[in-house]
Motif scaffolding. Sequence first.
Motif, PDB file in Angstrom:
ATOM      1  N   TYR A  21     -69.492 -20.884 -24.315  1.00  8.80           N
ATOM      2  CA  TYR A  21     -69.391 -20.384 -25.683  1.00  8.80           C
ATOM      3  C   TYR A  21     -70.738 -20.256 -26.396  1.00  8.80           C
ATOM      4  O   TYR A  21     -70.813 -19.623 -27.440  1.00  8.80           O
ATOM      5  CB  TYR A  21     -68.450 -21.267 -26.495  1.00  8.80           C
ATOM      6  N   ARG A  30     -67.662 -16.485 -30.773  1.00  6.48           N
ATOM      7  CA  ARG A  30     -66.439 -16.877 -31.481  1.00  6.48           C
ATOM      8  C   ARG A  30     -65.201 -16.228 -30.864  1.00  6.48           C
ATOM      9  O   ARG A  30     -64.144 -16.845 -30.765  1.00  6.48           O
ATOM     10  CB  ARG A  30     -66.532 -16.485 -32.956  1.00  6.48           C
ATOM     11  N   THR A  81     -69.216 -22.334 -38.082  1.00  8.17           N
ATOM     12  CA  THR A  81     -68.177 -22.210 -37.053  1.00  8.17           C
ATOM     13  C   THR A  81     -67.417 -23.522 -36.886  1.00  8.17           C
ATOM     14  O   THR A  81     -66.187 -23.547 -36.796  1.00  8.17           O
ATOM     15  CB  THR A  81     -68.803 -21.794 -35.708  1.00  8.17           C
ATOM     16  N   ASP A  91     -62.124 -17.106 -39.366  1.00  5.36           N
ATOM     17  CA  ASP A  91     -61.619 -16.531 -38.115  1.00  5.36           C
ATOM     18  C   ASP A  91     -60.559 -17.401 -37.462  1.00  5.36           C
ATOM     19  O   ASP A  91     -59.821 -16.935 -36.582  1.00  5.36           O
ATOM     20  CB  ASP A  91     -62.778 -16.345 -37.122  1.00  5.36           C
TER      21      ASP A  91
END
Length: 294
Positions: A21, A30, A81, A91
Motif C-alpha cells: 500500500y 488508497r 488516511t 473515502d
Amino acid sequence: MRNLPYLFIFFILSVTVNAQYISEYGEIDREAIIAEIKNFPYASKEQNDFINEILTGLVSDLKDHPAIQESKEKRDFLTLTIMDMGNRRGDFAFLNPRHEQQRAREKRRAKDTINIEVLNLEERLSAMQDSIRGIYQELKVIVENEDQTRATKEKAITLFATSNELEDIEYIFENNSRLRFSNIDLDFMLFGPYYGEGRSGVNAVYLDKIPLDYVGRNNISLDHNWILFPFIIKYWGDIEWNNEIADLDLRLEFALTRRMFLSDFSKPELLIEFMRANAKDPDTPIYKMLERYY
C-alpha cells in the motif's frame, strides 16, 4: 468453515501490508486499500481485524518510512488516511453504519413528500453527530499514543469520558488499570475543585455523570446519569478488576458512586441487594465494603 477463505486472505495480505500500500517513494494507494477491505463481509470481525492490521502498518510507516519522513506533504496525507480509516469517514465512509442510513434517506427522499427543511436538518444533525464521534475517536488515539505526555493523555481521557456511547464507557472500564495518569494526592482529592479529579479514566467518567450539586462536573443535567449503573454492576462484580485497584482507590470510587446512586434513597440496601444479585461475584472487595456501610 465458511470464514476460512477470508482468514487466508487476511493472513496473506497482512504479511505484505506495508509494501503493498505504500511505495518506496512514500505514495499511498488508497484505492488498493479500499478494494481489499471490501473483500471481507461488511462489519465482520475479519474485516475489522484486517483494518486494524492496515492501521498498525500505516502508523509504523508514519514513523519509519524514509520517503515519508522527508516530506511533510506525504506525512500529512498519510496521517489523514489513518484518521479517515480509523473514523470511517472520507473515502472510508462506506465502513460507517451511517453510510447505509444515508442511502436509505436518499431513497426515502425520492419517494416521500417530507418537508425539505426537515430533511436538511436531518442531514445537518447527522453530520454533527459524525463530527462529534470523530472527535471522540481522535481523543482515543491520543490516549493510546505512547509518544504523548502524561498530562496530554490525562486531559484527553477526561474529555473522552464525557461520551455517553456505551462502547466508549466500556473501553474506559476495560482499560482502567492503564488509564491512570497521576499519583493519588489526598489533599487535592479532598479539597480540590473536583473530588477525586485526575485519578483515572474511570474516575473521570464517574465525575462526568455526577451533577454539580453532588460534587461532580455534570452541569447539563440535575439528575444522575444512570448509564453507568450496568457497568458498575458488571465490573464491581469482577474479582480480577477489583484486584487491579488499590484499596484506597476502591474507597474513593465507593465514595463517588455512593453520591451517584445511594444518597437519595431511604433504603439504599435494597439497591445494593439488586446489584449484588446481578453481579458475577457478589463478594468482591467493593461489594463487601458496601455491605459494611449499609
